[in-house]
Design an enzyme around this catalytic site. Structure first.
Site, PDB file in Angstrom:
ATOM      1  N   TRP A   1       0.870  -1.178   0.000  1.00 18.90           N
ATOM      2  CA  TRP A   1       0.000   0.000   0.000  1.00 18.90           C
ATOM      3  C   TRP A   1       0.908   1.230   0.000  1.00 18.90           C
ATOM      4  O   TRP A   1       1.773   1.355   0.885  1.00 18.90           O
ATOM      5  CB  TRP A   1      -0.874  -0.054   1.260  1.00 18.90           C
ATOM      6  CG  TRP A   1      -1.814   1.095   1.438  1.00 18.90           C
ATOM      7  CD1 TRP A   1      -2.668   1.593   0.517  1.00 18.90           C
ATOM      8  CD2 TRP A   1      -2.023   1.857   2.636  1.00 18.90           C
ATOM      9  NE1 TRP A   1      -3.401   2.625   1.056  1.00 18.90           N
ATOM     10  CE2 TRP A   1      -3.018   2.803   2.355  1.00 18.90           C
ATOM     11  CE3 TRP A   1      -1.453   1.823   3.908  1.00 18.90           C
ATOM     12  CZ2 TRP A   1      -3.471   3.719   3.313  1.00 18.90           C
ATOM     13  CZ3 TRP A   1      -1.902   2.725   4.854  1.00 18.90           C
ATOM     14  CH2 TRP A   1      -2.900   3.658   4.559  1.00 18.90           C
TER      15      TRP A   1
ATOM     16  N   ASP B   1      -0.065  -5.328   9.977  1.00 17.39           N
ATOM     17  CA  ASP B   1      -1.053  -4.354   9.517  1.00 17.39           C
ATOM     18  C   ASP B   1      -2.319  -5.127   9.126  1.00 17.39           C
ATOM     19  O   ASP B   1      -2.311  -5.891   8.160  1.00 17.39           O
ATOM     20  CB  ASP B   1      -0.499  -3.584   8.312  1.00 17.39           C
ATOM     21  CG  ASP B   1      -1.462  -2.519   7.818  1.00 17.39           C
ATOM     22  OD1 ASP B   1      -2.527  -2.332   8.456  1.00 17.39           O
ATOM     23  OD2 ASP B   1      -1.159  -1.860   6.801  1.00 17.39           O
TER      24      ASP B   1
ATOM     25  N   LYS C   1     -12.813  -1.019   6.559  1.00 17.22           N
ATOM     26  CA  LYS C   1     -13.414  -1.885   5.533  1.00 17.22           C
ATOM     27  C   LYS C   1     -14.393  -2.878   6.136  1.00 17.22           C
ATOM     28  O   LYS C   1     -15.496  -3.046   5.646  1.00 17.22           O
ATOM     29  CB  LYS C   1     -12.326  -2.667   4.791  1.00 17.22           C
ATOM     30  CG  LYS C   1     -11.054  -1.909   4.564  1.00 17.22           C
ATOM     31  CD  LYS C   1     -11.090  -1.065   3.323  1.00 17.22           C
ATOM     32  CE  LYS C   1      -9.909  -0.106   3.350  1.00 17.22           C
ATOM     33  NZ  LYS C   1      -9.597   0.486   2.100  1.00 17.22           N
TER      34      LYS C   1
END
Ligand code: PMP
Length: 406
Positions: free
Chosen positions: A133, A214, A250
């Site tokens: 990312w 993460d 999310k």
């Protein structure tokens, strides 16, 4: 030049810039496959039914709007680690886990990097997968740390380059920080196998590295929250100390509420208490205390068995549609005999990849044509957000991909 001196306009963030271009596009056919945000079949944002219900409950209960402590809402701090580490986690039972609420996943990463910068030796490098990312680099560097890379994707097989990964993690100086995506790796959609994870844990242990997990997509990889947390739980079982960032953007659809957490798994309770007190000070100086609304939603939902199972259903619904759309995309491309950009000449990677994204293998020029000629927005590395595909636009997308690869 005024008191501000000379200041140039900053370059656009690649993903946020894509969103702006999408908004400006007047075509009724436009599709946003750039940002990783779930969309309904009409292309609209989705508020999960369980979230609406809990918000109504919150209104009825008439909660106040007082400040919460630097470390967050206590009920949230209690339930958030249970979700990631599991209710039988030895780290939780032995009281050697410190969890603080943060400004979503990005805030957790930023606070974690700030901690590394303050308390680990000068020059400590944070290694991220290549690719990763994009914002990882900015977050690491803005905390004054160096970012390094380890090999991750084998582009020929579209699988994890486990040998390359292990070699790079092994070659990083002892006591480095290794950032690992817990599941549903962004952008590749390719995760290590269970066996790979064991090998990664071994090297990290041998090298005395600090793991920084993460977790931005728990529940989105397999649709099962516990299965998706395999890597983290394995590392804890292996006796490793670690940091873990959690995002509820999310899996709860709480993107704009900025709700997340950072956990520190320590060797004993005394260390966990000391770290908690130090991270409190870091947070106090950065933004004083985190926001309340999202923390209450998550705490009320996870803390109530019946709401928890409603949430799991909502989450499963999102995960399942993504999986169905992978199949629909593959079948569509197979039917048209669309040439594949990958070495094996098939589009199978679309269904093999997991989570919110698919790394299609489309190149820069093909992406540009999808945007300019077909109003389909995606990042230049060929990543598409599967959460933006639905039964009413999948055929349009298949036809457009077919057109740009021929
Ligand atoms: N990590 C990864 C790998 C991500 O993909 C994201 C979201 N795009 C985040 C962290 C953080 O997102 P947020 O700050 O919205 O929770």
């Amino acid at each position: 030049s005024g008191v501000f001196g000379e200041i140039e306009v900053a370059p656009r963030d690649p993903i946020l810039g894509l969103n702006a271009a999408f908004k400006e596009d007047k075509s009724p056919k436009k599709v946003n496959l750039g940002v990783g945000a779930y969309r309904t079949e009409d292309g609209k944002p989705l508020v999960l039914p369980v979230v609406r219900k809990v918000e109504q409950k919150m209104l009825d209960l008439g909660f106040d709007k007082e400040y919460i402590p630097q470390s967050g809402l206590p009920e949230f701090q209690k339930v958030s680690p249970l979700l990631l580490f599991g209710k039988d986690s030895p780290a939780i039972k032995e009281n050697r886990l410190a969890c603080l609420q943060t400004l979503s996943g990005t805030g957790a990463l930023r606070v974690g990097c700030e901690f590394v910068q303050k308390f680990l030796p000068k020059g400590t490098t944070v290694y991220v997968p290549n690719p990763t990312w994009g914002n990882h680099y900015s977050v690491i560097e803005s905390a004054g740390l160096k970012a390094g890379k380890y090999r991750y994707l084998n582009k020929d097989t579209m699988k994890v380059d486990i040998d390359g990964l292990l070699e790079d993690v092994n070659n990083a100086p002892d006591h480095s920080v290794i950032l690992l995506h817990v599941c549903a790796h962004n952008p590749t959609g390719v995760d290590p196998t269970k066996d790979d994870w064991k090998k990664i844990a071994e090297v990290i242990k041998k090298k005395n590295h600090l793991t920084f997990f993460d977790s931005a997509y728990q529940g989105f990889a397999s649709g099962d929250l516990d299965k998706d947390a395999f890597s983290v739980r394995l590392f804890v079982d292996q006796g490793l100390e670690l940091m873990a960032a959690q995002s509820y953007a999310k899996n709860f659809g709480l993107y704009g509420e900025r709700i997340g957490a950072i956990s520190f798994v320590c060797k004993d309770a005394k260390k966990a208490e000391a770290i908690l007190s130090q991270v409190n000070r870091i947070i106090r100086a950065m933004y004083s205390s985190p926001p309340l609304h999202g923390a209450r939603i998550v705490a009320l939902t996870l803390g109530d068995d019946s709401l928890l199972s409603e949430w799991k259903k909502d989450l499963e619904g999102m995960a399942n549609r993504i999986i169905e759309m992978r199949t629909a995309l593959l079948e569509g491309l197979q039917k048209k005999k669309t040439p594949s950009p990958t070495k094996d000449g098939t589009w199978k990677h679309v269904v093999e990849q997991i989570g919110m994204f698919s790394f299609t293998g489309l190149d820069n020029a093909q992406v540009k044509r999808l945007i300019d000629e077909h109003h389909i927005y995606l990042t230049s590395d060929g990543r598409i957000s599967m959460a933006g595909i639905n039964p009413s636009n999948v055929e349009y997308i298949v036809n457009a991909i077919d057109e740009v690869v021929r």
